[in-house]
Design a protein around this motif. Sequence first.
Motif, short mmCIF file in Angstrom:
data_model
loop_
_atom_site.label_atom_id
_atom_site.label_comp_id
_atom_site.label_asym_id
_atom_site.label_seq_id
_atom_site.Cartn_x
_atom_site.Cartn_y
_atom_site.Cartn_z
N LEU A 10 -8.52 7.58 -3.32
CA LEU A 10 -7.38 7.27 -2.48
C LEU A 10 -6.10 7.93 -3.02
O LEU A 10 -5.28 8.44 -2.25
CB LEU A 10 -7.20 5.76 -2.39
N ILE A 11 -5.94 7.92 -4.33
CA ILE A 11 -4.76 8.56 -4.93
C ILE A 11 -4.82 10.07 -4.73
O ILE A 11 -3.83 10.70 -4.32
CB ILE A 11 -4.69 8.23 -6.44
N GLU A 55 -0.04 3.56 -0.68
CA GLU A 55 1.36 3.42 -1.02
C GLU A 55 1.58 3.29 -2.53
O GLU A 55 0.75 2.72 -3.24
CB GLU A 55 1.94 2.15 -0.36
N ASP A 56 2.69 3.81 -2.98
CA ASP A 56 3.19 3.53 -4.32
C ASP A 56 3.79 2.12 -4.29
O ASP A 56 4.73 1.85 -3.54
CB ASP A 56 4.25 4.57 -4.70
N LEU A 57 3.22 1.21 -5.08
CA LEU A 57 3.65 -0.18 -5.06
C LEU A 57 4.65 -0.51 -6.16
O LEU A 57 4.96 -1.68 -6.40
CB LEU A 57 2.42 -1.10 -5.19
N ASP A 80 -3.81 1.21 -15.85
CA ASP A 80 -5.08 1.58 -15.26
C ASP A 80 -4.95 1.88 -13.77
O ASP A 80 -5.79 2.57 -13.19
CB ASP A 80 -6.09 0.44 -15.48
N ALA A 81 -3.90 1.35 -13.15
CA ALA A 81 -3.67 1.57 -11.71
C ALA A 81 -2.51 2.52 -11.46
O ALA A 81 -2.04 2.63 -10.33
CB ALA A 81 -3.41 0.23 -11.03
N TYR A 128 -0.26 2.44 -8.00
CA TYR A 128 -0.95 2.55 -6.71
C TYR A 128 -1.81 1.34 -6.36
O TYR A 128 -2.39 1.28 -5.28
CB TYR A 128 -1.82 3.80 -6.69
N GLY A 129 -1.90 0.38 -7.25
CA GLY A 129 -2.68 -0.81 -6.95
C GLY A 129 -2.30 -1.93 -7.89
O GLY A 129 -1.75 -1.70 -8.97
N LEU A 130 -2.57 -3.16 -7.47
CA LEU A 130 -2.39 -4.31 -8.34
C LEU A 130 -3.76 -4.74 -8.82
O LEU A 130 -4.62 -5.12 -8.03
CB LEU A 130 -1.68 -5.44 -7.59
N PRO A 131 -3.99 -4.67 -10.14
CA PRO A 131 -5.34 -4.89 -10.66
C PRO A 131 -5.66 -6.36 -10.93
O PRO A 131 -4.76 -7.19 -11.06
CB PRO A 131 -5.30 -4.10 -11.98
#
Length: 570
Positions: free
Chosen positions: A140-141, A147-149, A175-176, A183-186
């Motif tokens: 996805l990246i 989205e950039d979170l 890691d995200a 790019y993600g909340l782990p």
Amino acid sequence: MKAKLLLTALTLSVALTACGDNGGNGNQSSDSNAGTSNEQTSGGNASGNTKSGDDLAYEKTAEPVTLSIGFKIPDDKLKSGDTNENNIASRYFEGLTNIKVVHSWEAKGDDAFKQKVNLAIASNDLPDAMVVDRNQLRKLIDNDMIEDLSDSYEKYGSKLIKDIYDTTDGMALADATSDGKLYGLPNVGIEADAPSLLWIRQDWLDKLKLPAPKTMDDLEKIAKAFVEQDPDGNGKADTVGLEGDKAVVYGQKPNPNGFDAIFGAFHAFPKNWIKDASGNIVYGSTTPENKEALAKLAEWYKNGLIDKQFALYKETQEPIVANKTGLFFGPWWMPYFPLADSVTNDTKADWKAYAAPLDADGKFVTHMAPVTDRYIVVRKGYDHPEAAVKMLNVFTRYERRQDPNTEEVKKLDDYAAETGVHIRNFYPFDLLLDYSDAVVKRYNDVQKAIKGEIDPATFDPDTKQVYDFTLAEKENPKKNMDAWKPAKAYEVGGAILANQPMEKVYSVFYGMTRTMETKWATLEKLEIETFLKIIVGDLPVSAFDDFVAQWKKLGGDQITKEVTEAVNGK
């Protein structure tokens, strides 16, 4: 059964949520009216105010927001009239946030869910948010699909989830993160779940007047005695030595009967990517130290010190539950399963855990597990990325038993007790967060309270319940297994993790490369079969060298090159 055990390993350290299990930093309030300790100066939110910290994190959106997701269908049976999309949990979280979660699609089981996610990525047809694994996140990246979170997390993330991420020393969020963008909340796993401890019937050890184990030789003597000296006193030669599992090792988060600790004592780390003495990245299962570990296990098996039937059990816990063995490896939570069944079947059973065997330098060496392996992501172009953050805030607060809405929480708890439904299975996302040091902190706090150094009234509900169970078990030993399980898991397993120095080895890579996608299953099968056959004597120890050569030829060399490039950022 193996899938069930793996699920148990991944969830037991947070399973006390049903009876209380918060861990770490439990005295901090997450009341939506009190959490302004994050001195953020956001530019305002949807309603145009300038709130910050938990006032903003838990504030309802000014206008209703719809968040579409991909949902993994649980086995739970809801009350008539409720659906996966509209139920007591979804209605509660929507009421708190003004965010309505709808399901773009649903999938039953892990494999089906993974396939749905892969299809959504391949077709560029993403829901507003979904949970992905490490490899899916990378795709996805690379394709600029999410989205950039960074800003949404900084502005809307609650103090609770930020505190949880902080316990990983930055590893979870890193890691995200790619090129400085989040790019993600782990999710966050429990560090305590990784080490594999040696569990022993202490009553058998005491009866045979054997010292506590430290070295490989100590373990060998104990196994021999348990086989030959009738430790259960029934006059029959029906006890066995060390137990094992046909998987041989688990590699990251163990379950009962893996030989991970034996390999660790030889500084072998199968199923992990590590750096050798020259700094080169190598696959841990192919290093020479594995041959030493396999030789020792083969010797023990040949001499009857390892249960001759270990690879034949339908369910790996059978000899433990039946009290035919008093010696096996497993993580800190073994009192939950299978030791509770062992004690139920023989109330004389007194299980203790040890960080053993030690290596040649007297150190306990253990592999560790990745701090995270799943991430909530938001599709590129979605107008309300903060909606995913706000949902994570509210269900994490509930999961960690810090939700201040006591009447509503009681309704959820009562519903769960009445129906058997696990509320967490109906969170918007399958993404659980707990403090990485939760087990150790909880153990330390409970012990301090027992000594009168901390007032247990100051505990969060979860630590308080562990404390109560511990007292109940001390007052009436083995009378209530619901109390015995957490009391012994923390008193025994937690004590080792809190007090025993450990040399912790992390894998440098947890993902999947291009060649892995087509060849890894074959290589894994080759590895497991070779290791198992060497231990039981179907292959000589020298077959390890043949395995390494074949592993490299069948794609291992190419995969190692790809892993090295991924780690080095090329």
